[in-house]
Design an enzyme around this catalytic site. Structure first.
Site, PDB file in Angstrom:
ATOM      1  N   HIS A  37       0.949  -1.158  -0.020  1.00  0.00           N
ATOM      2  CA  HIS A  37      -0.031   0.054  -0.119  1.00  0.00           C
ATOM      3  C   HIS A  37       0.750   1.232  -0.102  1.00  0.00           C
ATOM      4  CE1 HIS A  37       1.333  -0.641   4.056  1.00  0.00           C
ATOM      5  NE2 HIS A  37       1.329   0.683   4.056  1.00  0.00           N
ATOM      6  N   HIS A 121       5.949   6.456  -0.463  1.00  0.00           N
ATOM      7  CA  HIS A 121       6.766   5.588  -0.920  1.00  0.00           C
ATOM      8  C   HIS A 121       5.870   4.336  -0.786  1.00  0.00           C
ATOM      9  CE1 HIS A 121       6.916   5.762   3.544  1.00  0.00           C
ATOM     10  NE2 HIS A 121       6.827   4.474   3.344  1.00  0.00           N
TER      11      HIS A 121
HETATM   12  O1  3AM Z   1       3.520   2.542   4.689  1.00  0.00           O
HETATM   13  P1  3AM Z   1       4.596   2.135   5.346  1.00  0.00           P
HETATM   14  O2  3AM Z   1       5.019   0.559   5.328  1.00  0.00           O
HETATM   15  O3  3AM Z   1       5.913   2.890   5.148  1.00  0.00           O
HETATM   16  O4  3AM Z   1       5.511   1.640   9.369  1.00  0.00           O
HETATM   17  C1  3AM Z   1       4.046   1.961   9.245  1.00  0.00           C
HETATM   18  C2  3AM Z   1       3.831   1.760   7.900  1.00  0.00           C
HETATM   19  O5  3AM Z   1       4.424   2.368   7.170  1.00  0.00           O
HETATM   20  C3  3AM Z   1       3.641   3.250   9.416  1.00  0.00           C
HETATM   21  O6  3AM Z   1       2.495   3.432   9.026  1.00  0.00           O
HETATM   22  C4  3AM Z   1       2.171   2.355   7.933  1.00  0.00           C
HETATM   23  C5  3AM Z   1       1.086   1.413   8.355  1.00  0.00           C
HETATM   24  O7  3AM Z   1       1.278   0.620   9.495  1.00  0.00           O
HETATM   25  N1  3AM Z   1       3.708   3.501  11.030  1.00  0.00           N
HETATM   26  C6  3AM Z   1       3.722   2.718  11.968  1.00  0.00           C
HETATM   27  N2  3AM Z   1       3.676   3.211  13.202  1.00  0.00           N
HETATM   28  C7  3AM Z   1       3.879   4.764  12.765  1.00  0.00           C
HETATM   29  C8  3AM Z   1       3.790   5.813  13.577  1.00  0.00           C
HETATM   30  N3  3AM Z   1       3.802   5.714  15.117  1.00  0.00           N
HETATM   31  C9  3AM Z   1       3.744   4.690  11.448  1.00  0.00           C
HETATM   32  N4  3AM Z   1       4.084   6.071  10.743  1.00  0.00           N
HETATM   33  C10 3AM Z   1       4.215   6.965  11.606  1.00  0.00           C
HETATM   34  N5  3AM Z   1       4.034   6.870  12.936  1.00  0.00           N
END
Ligand code: 3AM
Length: 177
Positions: A37, A121
């Site tokens: 995603h 990204h």
């Molecule tokens: O979409 P990506 O994989 O880059 O790393 C988590 C994931 O990122 C991020 O939100 C997306 C869906 O879970 N994520 C998890 N905890 C987070 C936080 N505390 C976070 N992003 C920002 N702050």
């Protein structure tokens, strides 16, 4: 409490091709195609009432469909340890506008404003503390060009488990011209 984020879902064929880019990389734990995603706004744990308010605010977000261009492969982490391998996405004006309207919806329902810069990204793999130079050769090869027709955005629920996160699509919000 429910753990949420707002993002773009990917068509299955694109997700399969993106997942294929990380096959055989050392130390990479690949994200399964059905979990790939693009995060537009991480929300985190909120209560059910706020989640209902957020859903309503998101239904009121207006934006026209647009097409995104996917860019290079890159790493998050530091000089010594790469943590995340991603495929970049062009931060085009329509994408920034959509993210901005979702941010406004989130703050309207009382969520704290996002202070970090929006770096769009698609995370392809988590890395177990891989030294970045081990990946340089793989990253130097430009991935095949890809575009994504954005016709909706999605509210996802994140289910954390020791085997990695699973992302459930809760609501899809269509974009209309
Ligand atoms: O979409 P990506 O994989 O880059 O790393 C988590 C994931 O990122 C991020 O939100 C997306 C869906 O879970 N994520 C998890 N905890 C987070 C936080 N505390 C976070 N992003 C920002 N702050």
């Amino acid at each position: 409490m429910i753990r949420l984020f707002v993002g773009l879902d990917l068509p299955g064929d694109l997700a399969e091709r993106l997942a294929g880019l990380t096959a055989g990389l050392p130390g990479a734990r690949r994200i399964e195609p059905e979990n790939l995603h693009l995060t537009l706004r991480f929300v985190g744990e909120i209560d059910e009432a706020t989640a209902a308010d957020l859903d309503l605010a998101l239904t009121r977000v207006e934006a026209a469909p647009f097409t995104l261009t996917l860019t290079e492969l890159g790493l998050f982490g530091d000089r010594h340890r790469a943590r995340t391998l991603w495929r970049g996405v062009e931060a085009s004006p329509p994408l920034r506008r959509l993210a901005g309207r979702i941010e406004a919806a989130a703050t309207r329902v009382g969520l704290a404003a996002e202070t970090r810069r929006f770096t769009p990204h698609i995370t392809l793999a988590r890395l177990d503390s891989v030294r970045p130079e081990r990946l340089q050769r793989a990253l130097a090869v430009p991935p095949p060009p890809e575009t994504l027709a954005v016709e909706a955005f999605t509210l996802f629920q994140s289910h954390l488990s020791p085997h990695g996160a699973q992302y459930e699509r809760l609501v899809s919000y269509p974009l209309t011209a």
